[in-house]
Design a protein around this motif. Structure first.
Motif, short mmCIF file in Angstrom:
data_model
loop_
_atom_site.label_atom_id
_atom_site.label_comp_id
_atom_site.label_asym_id
_atom_site.label_seq_id
_atom_site.Cartn_x
_atom_site.Cartn_y
_atom_site.Cartn_z
N GLY A 109 33.68 40.70 41.46
CA GLY A 109 34.35 41.96 41.73
C GLY A 109 35.29 41.91 42.93
O GLY A 109 35.79 42.94 43.38
N ARG A 110 35.59 40.72 43.40
CA ARG A 110 36.52 40.54 44.52
C ARG A 110 37.92 40.32 43.94
O ARG A 110 38.53 39.27 44.09
CB ARG A 110 36.06 39.36 45.39
CG ARG A 110 34.73 39.63 46.08
CD ARG A 110 34.21 38.43 46.84
NE ARG A 110 35.12 37.99 47.89
CZ ARG A 110 34.89 36.96 48.68
NH1 ARG A 110 33.76 36.27 48.57
NH2 ARG A 110 35.78 36.61 49.60
N TYR A 111 38.42 41.34 43.27
CA TYR A 111 39.64 41.23 42.49
C TYR A 111 40.88 40.90 43.32
O TYR A 111 41.70 40.09 42.90
CB TYR A 111 39.89 42.51 41.69
CG TYR A 111 38.75 42.90 40.79
CD1 TYR A 111 38.15 41.97 39.94
CD2 TYR A 111 38.25 44.19 40.79
CE1 TYR A 111 37.10 42.32 39.11
CE2 TYR A 111 37.20 44.56 39.96
CZ TYR A 111 36.62 43.63 39.13
OH TYR A 111 35.59 43.97 38.31
N GLU A 112 41.02 41.52 44.48
CA GLU A 112 42.18 41.24 45.32
C GLU A 112 42.16 39.80 45.81
O GLU A 112 43.20 39.14 45.86
CB GLU A 112 42.27 42.23 46.49
CG GLU A 112 42.61 43.65 46.06
CD GLU A 112 41.42 44.44 45.49
OE1 GLU A 112 40.25 44.01 45.68
OE2 GLU A 112 41.67 45.47 44.84
N ASP A 113 40.97 39.31 46.21
CA ASP A 113 40.85 37.91 46.62
C ASP A 113 41.21 36.98 45.47
O ASP A 113 41.90 35.98 45.65
CB ASP A 113 39.43 37.60 47.10
CG ASP A 113 39.08 38.27 48.42
OD1 ASP A 113 40.01 38.57 49.21
OD2 ASP A 113 37.88 38.48 48.67
N ALA A 114 40.73 37.33 44.27
CA ALA A 114 41.03 36.52 43.09
C ALA A 114 42.53 36.49 42.83
O ALA A 114 43.11 35.42 42.61
CB ALA A 114 40.29 37.06 41.87
N GLU A 115 43.14 37.66 42.87
CA GLU A 115 44.58 37.72 42.61
C GLU A 115 45.36 36.90 43.65
O GLU A 115 46.25 36.12 43.30
CB GLU A 115 45.08 39.17 42.62
CG GLU A 115 46.57 39.26 42.37
CD GLU A 115 47.14 40.65 42.56
OE1 GLU A 115 48.37 40.75 42.69
OE2 GLU A 115 46.36 41.64 42.56
N ARG A 116 45.04 37.08 44.92
CA ARG A 116 45.76 36.37 45.99
C ARG A 116 45.62 34.85 45.82
O ARG A 116 46.60 34.12 45.86
CB ARG A 116 45.21 36.82 47.34
CG ARG A 116 45.92 36.27 48.54
CD ARG A 116 45.47 36.86 49.88
NE ARG A 116 44.06 37.23 49.98
CZ ARG A 116 43.58 38.48 49.85
NH1 ARG A 116 44.39 39.49 49.59
NH2 ARG A 116 42.29 38.72 49.96
N LEU A 117 44.41 34.39 45.59
CA LEU A 117 44.17 32.95 45.44
C LEU A 117 44.85 32.41 44.18
O LEU A 117 45.51 31.36 44.22
CB LEU A 117 42.67 32.67 45.38
CG LEU A 117 42.31 31.21 45.16
CD1 LEU A 117 42.65 30.38 46.40
CD2 LEU A 117 40.85 31.07 44.82
N LEU A 118 44.72 33.12 43.08
CA LEU A 118 45.30 32.63 41.83
C LEU A 118 46.82 32.68 41.84
O LEU A 118 47.47 31.82 41.24
CB LEU A 118 44.71 33.39 40.64
CG LEU A 118 43.23 33.08 40.39
CD1 LEU A 118 42.60 34.11 39.45
CD2 LEU A 118 43.04 31.67 39.86
N ARG A 119 47.41 33.65 42.51
CA ARG A 119 48.88 33.66 42.66
C ARG A 119 49.33 32.40 43.39
O ARG A 119 50.30 31.75 42.99
CB ARG A 119 49.35 34.89 43.43
CG ARG A 119 49.47 36.13 42.61
CD ARG A 119 50.17 37.24 43.42
NE ARG A 119 50.11 38.51 42.76
CZ ARG A 119 50.91 38.88 41.76
NH1 ARG A 119 51.82 38.06 41.30
NH2 ARG A 119 50.78 40.08 41.22
N ARG A 120 48.64 32.06 44.47
CA ARG A 120 49.00 30.86 45.23
C ARG A 120 48.79 29.62 44.37
O ARG A 120 49.61 28.69 44.39
CB ARG A 120 48.18 30.79 46.53
CG ARG A 120 48.53 29.63 47.38
CD ARG A 120 49.97 29.76 47.91
NE ARG A 120 50.29 28.61 48.71
CZ ARG A 120 51.41 27.93 48.62
NH1 ARG A 120 52.35 28.30 47.78
NH2 ARG A 120 51.61 26.89 49.37
N ALA A 121 47.72 29.59 43.63
CA ALA A 121 47.44 28.44 42.77
C ALA A 121 48.53 28.26 41.72
O ALA A 121 48.97 27.13 41.46
CB ALA A 121 46.07 28.62 42.09
N VAL A 122 48.99 29.36 41.12
CA VAL A 122 50.06 29.29 40.12
C VAL A 122 51.37 28.83 40.77
O VAL A 122 52.14 28.10 40.15
CB VAL A 122 50.21 30.64 39.38
CG1 VAL A 122 51.49 30.70 38.57
CG2 VAL A 122 49.00 30.88 38.48
N GLU A 123 51.60 29.21 42.01
CA GLU A 123 52.78 28.72 42.73
C GLU A 123 52.71 27.20 42.89
O GLU A 123 53.71 26.50 42.73
CB GLU A 123 52.89 29.35 44.11
CG GLU A 123 53.31 30.78 44.14
CD GLU A 123 53.29 31.37 45.54
OE1 GLU A 123 53.23 30.59 46.53
OE2 GLU A 123 53.32 32.60 45.66
#
Length: 183
Positions: A109-123
């Motif tokens: 349920g840590r959605y913002e953390d997931a989004e932030r990390l996965l955005r960086r990973a996709v970069e």
């Protein structure tokens, strides 16, 4: 313990996990992580062992340790020690650790953390379809539905082998940019 012994024990633990002996693998990896606390590869494998057992909360500190020092923001920045000797993460393992941690944050349920990390990973790994897929799920969880669908449509258009999707690839790519477009 020598580096050779570390490598042997790590390989044995990973083989146990791959054979489905997950609890035994987890126990061995925890012992290795205690002995080699700064070893990113051991931390990653220990996180994975927890994840496959459904112990997501217990996996988080190991994923974070595996990615520690990678830069700002949950270990998601550039500068991994890939290829720097025993304990370093290869690019493949680094992407896997980022996917694992992002997915685990999402499950917890840590959605913002997931989004932030996965955005960086996709970069960092723009061609990694799994990262893009899990980012789309995190975007859905954070209410960014249009961006989530766009990302999935782009991935579908770029990677599908389905002949009917291939025929429609230009249209799918077009509408991915603007889902509300009309003729």
């Amino acid at each position: 313990m020598t580096t050779d012994e570390r490598d042997r024990q790590l390989a044995e633990a990973v083989a146990l996990r791959e054979r489905g002996e997950r609890e035994e693998a987890r126990g061995r990896l925890l012992a290795l992580a205690g002995r080699w606390p700064e070893d990113r590869e051991i931390a990653y494998q220990t996180a994975w062992a927890h994840d496959v057992l459904g112990l997501e909360a217990e996996a988080v500190p190991f994923y974070e340790r595996a990615l520690a020092g990678d830069g700002p923001g949950n270990g998601a920045g550039p500068g991994a020690l890939s290829g720097a000797g025993p304990g370093a993460l290869s690019d493949e393992d680094r992407a896997g650790a980022m996917l694992g941690l992002g997915s685990t944050y999402r499950v917890l349920g840590r959605y913002e953390d997931a989004e932030r990390l996965l955005r960086r990973a996709v970069e960092l790994f723009p061609d990694h379809g799994g990262l893009r897929t899990f980012l789309a799920m995190a975007l859905h969880n954070t209410g960014r539905h249009e961006e989530s669908i766009r990302l999935l449509l782009e991935l579908l258009a770029a990677t599908s082998d389905d002949p009917t999707v291939a025929e429609l690839r230009p249209a799918i790519a077009f509408y991915a940019k603007d889902l509300s477009a009309t003729a």
